[in-house]
Scaffold this active site. Structure first.
Site, short mmCIF file in Angstrom:
data_model
loop_
_atom_site.label_atom_id
_atom_site.label_comp_id
_atom_site.label_asym_id
_atom_site.label_seq_id
_atom_site.Cartn_x
_atom_site.Cartn_y
_atom_site.Cartn_z
N HIS A 240 -4.14 -1.08 5.82
CA HIS A 240 -2.82 -1.72 5.76
C HIS A 240 -2.20 -1.65 4.37
O HIS A 240 -1.13 -2.22 4.12
CB HIS A 240 -2.97 -3.19 6.21
CG HIS A 240 -1.73 -3.83 6.67
ND1 HIS A 240 -1.22 -4.99 6.12
CD2 HIS A 240 -0.85 -3.49 7.66
CE1 HIS A 240 -0.11 -5.34 6.74
NE2 HIS A 240 0.14 -4.45 7.67
N LYS A 242 -0.29 -0.60 0.89
CA LYS A 242 0.99 0.02 0.55
C LYS A 242 0.99 0.22 -0.96
O LYS A 242 1.24 -0.70 -1.73
CB LYS A 242 2.15 -0.87 1.00
CG LYS A 242 2.24 -1.03 2.52
CD LYS A 242 2.62 -2.44 2.89
CE LYS A 242 2.77 -2.63 4.37
NZ LYS A 242 1.50 -2.69 5.11
N ASP A 247 2.31 9.47 -11.96
CA ASP A 247 1.98 9.90 -13.33
C ASP A 247 1.14 8.89 -14.10
O ASP A 247 1.20 8.86 -15.34
CB ASP A 247 3.27 10.18 -14.12
CG ASP A 247 4.01 11.42 -13.64
OD1 ASP A 247 3.40 12.20 -12.89
OD2 ASP A 247 5.18 11.59 -14.01
N HIS A 418 9.58 -9.44 7.07
CA HIS A 418 8.28 -8.81 6.88
C HIS A 418 7.75 -9.01 5.46
O HIS A 418 6.64 -8.60 5.14
CB HIS A 418 8.40 -7.32 7.19
CG HIS A 418 7.12 -6.60 7.36
ND1 HIS A 418 6.67 -5.64 6.46
CD2 HIS A 418 6.15 -6.68 8.30
CE1 HIS A 418 5.50 -5.16 6.86
NE2 HIS A 418 5.16 -5.78 7.96
N LYS A 420 6.00 -10.49 2.34
CA LYS A 420 4.80 -11.32 2.17
C LYS A 420 4.78 -11.79 0.72
O LYS A 420 4.41 -11.03 -0.17
CB LYS A 420 3.54 -10.52 2.52
CG LYS A 420 3.64 -9.80 3.88
CD LYS A 420 2.89 -8.47 3.82
CE LYS A 420 3.32 -7.48 4.87
NZ LYS A 420 3.25 -7.87 6.21
N ASP A 425 5.12 -23.16 -8.23
CA ASP A 425 5.71 -23.91 -9.35
C ASP A 425 6.63 -23.07 -10.22
O ASP A 425 6.79 -23.35 -11.41
CB ASP A 425 4.60 -24.52 -10.22
CG ASP A 425 3.80 -25.59 -9.48
OD1 ASP A 425 4.29 -26.08 -8.44
OD2 ASP A 425 2.68 -25.91 -9.92
#
Length: 500
Positions: A240, A242, A247, A418, A420, A425
């Site tokens: 899952h 991403k 470079d 979607h 997340k 604080d």
């Protein structure tokens, strides 16, 4: 004496029954005694196996455990062993300056997962149009991918990409074209996609286009047809992550897949609203290390063991403190849940969480319920329409407990939220690929970025406020008014969430 007619058949039937009975008890005992499993998960699996013996046993054999297979685990261990020198070099990167008492334990907890310490001198930018209207955050997602494409077009040495879902649509096509063009001009390009999440992309012309351009490609967890991995392992583990690293200088991390917000494979919930961070500085070496720790064991490519620190990323004076980490079947159990719980408990004034899939385990739910009781204003933002009916029902089963404890629950109505994100604080941010659900907590390979910086957190907090400004608050009266049948379905689904 001549056997009575039908006696052999009766003996065979008795033998089969005895074998099934013994197998039934053995699988139930395995589910009950398996190490590193939450009590709720044990209870759910034992119930399934006992109530539906044959179906339950098959389900457990296919879905009951998080093993990635002995051969794959050995490859991962060997690769991490070879990458040990690189890991040691990463720990010697410029250390972070002293941080606030709230952040220090969280950064140390993150370090305990993969051994990567917090580093300073980072420039982390939340991508998107900060001036886009509250009701049109999909423009943030488009602009984020525009920035990614522009960076790939400027690549000179390497482009490393890992996506769970890559679609052959407008955004996905532009990224593929940019990567192919980079490979043709001599840039070392490596693309790693999940075999299930990106199956249409893999079967389409873009995958072939990348290969013909010289891009090294990898389909991860392509085990659907490999039955030898079935016994006591899960066939639905997913990659899952991403990640993009360019470079050894720029890294991307967040919730965004390589696709348009319209997300045409599931258009009913569109647009899909995401967060994407662009990173420069020492933390880039950590993200690169996470990519290579997934690539090397599967691709078997040599010569990359020290590439994460082949070029020490630039230190940015006055930059923020951050650390990258990944969780999944090869890290210690409950690592992602521990991080969520620790961040929630760290909040003293304010806690804001956005997640598309909310099926918390007991530790996370109890931590959330305790936050407002100690004075932390706690807000949870979820999508009003979920692409998973089961997850939607399980999420709403927790609303009553959350509302009674003082948690503000909001539902985003303008698409599938979607993103997340978690902010504490106004000082600490947690952004990545992990959802607050059983899959991300126990099954999927996930990558996250923990940031201890008020400025970066303020940018993420503004984006969260944009979501909140158009969301609908869920009230105690609404939840109390749900019918008995509705609550029965929600709680029944939630009770079985450990086996989903």
């Amino acid at each position: 004496m001549v056997p009575e007619a039908g006696e052999p058949h009766a003996l065979l039937q008795l033998g089969v029954t005895a074998v099934v009975f013994v197998a039934h008890l053995a699988v139930a005992a395995r589910a009950l005694t398996r190490a590193n499993r939450a009590p709720a998960s044990r209870a759910a699996w034992v119930a399934v196996v006992m109530l539906a013996p044959v179906v339950g046993m098959v389900a457990y054999l296919l879905l009951g455990e998080t093993s990635i297979g002995r051969a794959r685990f050995r490859r991962v261990e060997q690769a991490l062993g070879r990458m040990g020198m690189a890991a040691a070099a990463i720990t010697r990167l410029p250390a972070a300056a002293p941080v606030a008492d709230t952040a220090a334990p969280l950064l140390e907890l993150a370090r305990s997962i993969n051994g990567l310490p917090a580093v300073g001198g980072n420039r982390v930018t939340l991508l998107g149009d900060a001036d886009s209207p509250a009701g049109a955050p999909e423009s943030d997602c488009r602009r984020a991918l525009d920035t990614l494409v522009a960076d790939i077009e400027q690549a000179r040495e390497s482009v490393h990409i890992a996506f769970y879902i890559w679609l052959d649509d407008g955004a996905g096509g532009r990224v593929a074209d940019a990567v192919a063009a980079a490979a043709r001009r001599g840039v070392a390009c490596r693309v790693m996609v999940d075999a299930l999440g990106s199956r249409a992309f893999i079967d389409g012309p873009r995958w072939k286009q990348l290969g013909e351009a010289g891009v090294k490609r990898l389909k991860t967890l392509d085990d659907i047809k490999r039955l030898q991995h079935m016994a006591f392992s899960r066939m639905d583990l997913r990659d899952h992550r991403k990640i993009v690293v360019i470079d050894n200088r720029i890294a991307y991390c967040g919730s965004q897949n390589c696709a348009d917000p319209e997300f045409r494979v599931k258009p009913a919930c569109a647009p899909w609203i995401d967060l994407l961070l662009r990173c420069e500085g020492p933390v880039v070496a950590q993200v690169q290390f996470l990519f290579l720790s997934g690539w090397i064991p599967e691709a078997g490519e040599s010569g990359l063991d020290g590439y994460a620190v082949a070029t020490v990323p630039q230190w940015h004076e006055g930059g923020c403190i951050a650390t990258a980490f990944e969780t999944g079947p090869i890290t210690r159990p409950n690592a992602m849940a521990d991080m969520f719980v620790a961040c929630i408990h760290a909040a003293r004034r304010e806690l804001v969480i956005t997640t598309p899939y909310f099926v918390p385990d007991e530790s996370i739910l109890r931590a959330l319920c305790s936050a407002p009781r100690r004075g932390a204003c706690t807000k949870l933002v979820l999508p009003r329409r979920n692409d998973s009916w089961l997850v939607g029902q399980a999420s709403r089963s927790a609303y009553a407990d959350l509302l009674r404890s003082g948690v503000e629950v909001h539902e985003y109505p303008l698409g599938l939220l979607h993103a997340k994100s978690l902010t504490v604080d106004g000082e600490i941010s947690l952004v990545g690929s992990a959802n607050i659900d059983r899959r991300s907590l126990e099954l999927n390979f996930e990558n996250s970025l923990l940031i201890a910086d008020a400025q970066v957190t303020a940018a993420i907090r503004r984006r969260q406020e944009k979501y909140l400004s158009v969301s609908i608050a869920v009230t105690q009266e609404q939840v109390d008014g749900w019918s008995f049948a509705t609550r029965l379905v929600q709680n029944a689904v939630a009770m079985m969430s450990p086996v989903l």
